[in-house]
Scaffold this active site. Structure first.
Site, PDB file in Angstrom:
ATOM      1  N   HIS A  73      48.400  39.741  38.530  1.00 60.18           N
ATOM      2  CA  HIS A  73      49.071  40.275  37.338  1.00 60.18           C
ATOM      3  C   HIS A  73      49.826  41.547  37.688  1.00 60.18           C
ATOM      4  CE1 HIS A  73      46.057  43.566  36.672  1.00 60.18           C
ATOM      5  NE2 HIS A  73      45.232  42.701  37.230  1.00 60.18           N
ATOM      6  N   ASP A  75      50.885  43.535  35.034  1.00 64.23           N
ATOM      7  CA  ASP A  75      50.634  44.502  33.968  1.00 64.23           C
ATOM      8  C   ASP A  75      49.544  45.474  34.400  1.00 64.23           C
ATOM      9  OD1 ASP A  75      48.788  42.292  33.715  1.00 64.23           O
ATOM     10  OD2 ASP A  75      48.169  43.117  31.773  1.00 64.23           O
ATOM     11  N   ASP A 106      45.035  48.031  41.266  1.00 67.66           N
ATOM     12  CA  ASP A 106      44.776  46.961  40.288  1.00 67.66           C
ATOM     13  C   ASP A 106      46.041  46.626  39.519  1.00 67.66           C
ATOM     14  OD1 ASP A 106      43.543  45.154  38.639  1.00 67.66           O
ATOM     15  OD2 ASP A 106      42.457  46.637  37.455  1.00 67.66           O
ATOM     16  N   GLU A 140      46.911  40.246  31.897  1.00 65.87           N
ATOM     17  CA  GLU A 140      45.520  40.303  32.346  1.00 65.87           C
ATOM     18  C   GLU A 140      44.790  41.519  31.796  1.00 65.87           C
ATOM     19  OE1 GLU A 140      41.953  40.794  34.859  1.00 65.87           O
ATOM     20  OE2 GLU A 140      43.566  42.230  34.474  1.00 65.87           O
ATOM     21  N   GLU A 141      45.483  42.641  31.709  1.00 63.93           N
ATOM     22  CA  GLU A 141      44.856  43.858  31.199  1.00 63.93           C
ATOM     23  C   GLU A 141      44.849  43.907  29.672  1.00 63.93           C
ATOM     24  OE1 GLU A 141      43.204  45.557  33.089  1.00 63.93           O
ATOM     25  OE2 GLU A 141      44.118  45.791  35.058  1.00 63.93           O
ATOM     26  N   GLU A 169      42.696  40.404  43.088  1.00 63.55           N
ATOM     27  CA  GLU A 169      42.034  41.537  42.443  1.00 63.55           C
ATOM     28  C   GLU A 169      41.316  42.405  43.493  1.00 63.55           C
ATOM     29  OE1 GLU A 169      42.143  42.641  39.491  1.00 63.55           O
ATOM     30  OE2 GLU A 169      42.608  40.997  38.122  1.00 63.55           O
ATOM     31  N   HIS A 366      42.144  52.029  37.470  1.00 68.12           N
ATOM     32  CA  HIS A 366      42.105  52.500  36.077  1.00 68.12           C
ATOM     33  C   HIS A 366      41.872  54.008  35.969  1.00 68.12           C
ATOM     34  CE1 HIS A 366      41.159  48.343  34.067  1.00 68.12           C
ATOM     35  NE2 HIS A 366      41.997  48.222  35.082  1.00 68.12           N
TER      36      HIS A 366
END
EC number: 3.5.1.18
Length: 402
Positions: A73, A75, A106, A140-141, A169, A366
């Site tokens: 992903h 995003d 990520d 995905e997020e 991931e 994150h």
């Protein structure tokens, strides 16, 4: 841009502010890279009720089998307090051998490394003898409704099939080569509500405090343990994440109490069997009047979220071995085969083909100042490069023996 250099491919992706569900230019940038390598791109936008529209990308090189998918992903989560960052979260600045930026770990880093690995393979020996596809979502997020799940179904309806998949991931807890994910625990969330009778705390006989009943019901959710785990999975675990009455007064017995909980469960359970077990525990506990002498059984209701995630375990030994060998050759480490962590889009892919996960070190994902070591980018690119060549060689050898 030199596509064989993962620092350049990652920098280009980080500079796209693709905070979910915004595309932010990330899919456009990625599609341009893949076009340069000979891929055919399919941009698809999906919609659903009460969720934002999401753009997705499916790119394929080759038109025959075997077919290897890479999934991920573009995003990213919001940057949070931008003032707390020491570098521009979308600047891709390199400081002391590390690249800073939201998505560095990520998981734009994983995508960038796979693109660079493919570029190296193609530059050295041409396209793999088969097909490679990238299935990339922008969801995905977010709620994960208009992304991978729908894109897989859409492509299958067009005739696409896959023999194996790798999700990029971040899987390594401390250093490159630590861990390959060969499955994931399931996830099930629920809400427990206990009804009482509101009243004055000085006159408890005229009221019925729902918190007394809540205490009696929460206890059996936590004890005894759901299971002890097994060879591949840790024990299933239930965590109560909130208990609330909405009551701001200290002299009022509330009318109801609500608790939310989440269970991460192994392959000894399904969402359905787990819900059945918890309902049975609650029903037994509701009749325990130890904290409510002279009262009727606790009045309660429990609801489980419809969108649960199943547990799964990949049993494709050839896929797992090919990736394990590549990790060892590139990093010198023998990776642990794990099912720990949260959920990922692998839970959707496993319905279409065997899937494993391997990516960067996840320590800063994150976080403020998310960043990745340039040396780790090179290591992951080498892992993917070695894996791509090894997997196709194994597939060719296997076909030759049939």
């Amino acid at each position: 841009m030199k596509l064989t250099d993962p620092t350049q491919t990652l920098a280009a992706l980080i500079r796209c502010p693709s905070v979910t569900p915004a595309e932010g230019g990330a899919l456009t940038t990625l599609a341009s890279m893949l076009s340069e390598l000979g891929f055919t791109n399919d941009r698809v936008t999906f919609s659903d009720t009460d969720t934002p529209d999401v753009e997705n990308l499916y790119s394929r090189l080759g038109n025959s089998g075997p077919h290897l998918m890479f999934a991920g992903h573009t995003d990213v989560v919001p940057v949070g307090d931008e003032g707390a960052w020491t570098r521009d979260p979308f600047g891709a600045d390199v400081v002391n051998g590390e690249m800073y930026g939201r998505g560095a770990v990520d998981m734009k880093g994983g995508i960038a490394c796979f693109v660079s690995a493919l570029a190296r393979v193609i530059e050295r020996s041409g396209a793999p003898k088969g097909s490679v596809s990238l299935l990339i979502t922008g969801d995905e997020e977010g709620p994960s409704i208009n992304g991978t799940e729908k894109l897989l179904a859409y492509q299958k309806a067009k005739g696409e099939t896959w023999d194996a998949a790798v999700v990029g991931e971040p899987t390594n807890p401390d250093q490159m080569g630590d861990m390959i994910k060969i499955g994931r625990r399931g996830s099930l969330s629920g809400t427990l509500r206990v009804d009482g009778v509101q009243g004055h705390v000085a006159y408890p006989h005229l009221a019925d405090n729902p918190l007394r009943g809540m205490v009696k019901l929460v206890e059996p959710l936590l004890d005894p343990p759901l299971d002890v785990g097994n060879e591949r999975f840790p024990p299933s675990n239930l965590e109560v994440t909130s208990i609330d009455t909405g009551n701001t007064a200290t002299n009022v017995i509330p009318a109801r109490a609500t608790a939310r909980f989440n269970i991460r469960f192994n392959d000894q359970w399904t969402a359905e069997s787990l819900a059945e077990e918890l309902r049975a525990r609650l029903e037994r506990a509701s009749r325990d009047l130890g904290m409510r002498p002279g009262r009727e059984p606790v009045r309660y209701s429990v609801e489980f979220d419809a969108r649960s995630s199943p547990s799964f375990l990949t049993r494709d030994d050839a896929l797992i071995e090919a990736l394990s060998v590549a990790v060892k050759q590139a990093t010198g480490r023998i990776p642990a085969l794990s099912t720990t962590g949260g959920t990922s889009d692998a839970r959707f892919i496993k319905n279409y083909c065997p899937v494993v996960e391997f990516g960067l070190v996840g320590k800063t994902m994150h976080m403020v100042d998310e960043r990745v070591a340039l040396s780790d980018l090179e290591s992951l690119t080498l892992v993917y490069e070695t894996f791509i060549e090894g997997w196709f060689e194994r597939q060719s050898a296997s076909a030759g023996t049939r």
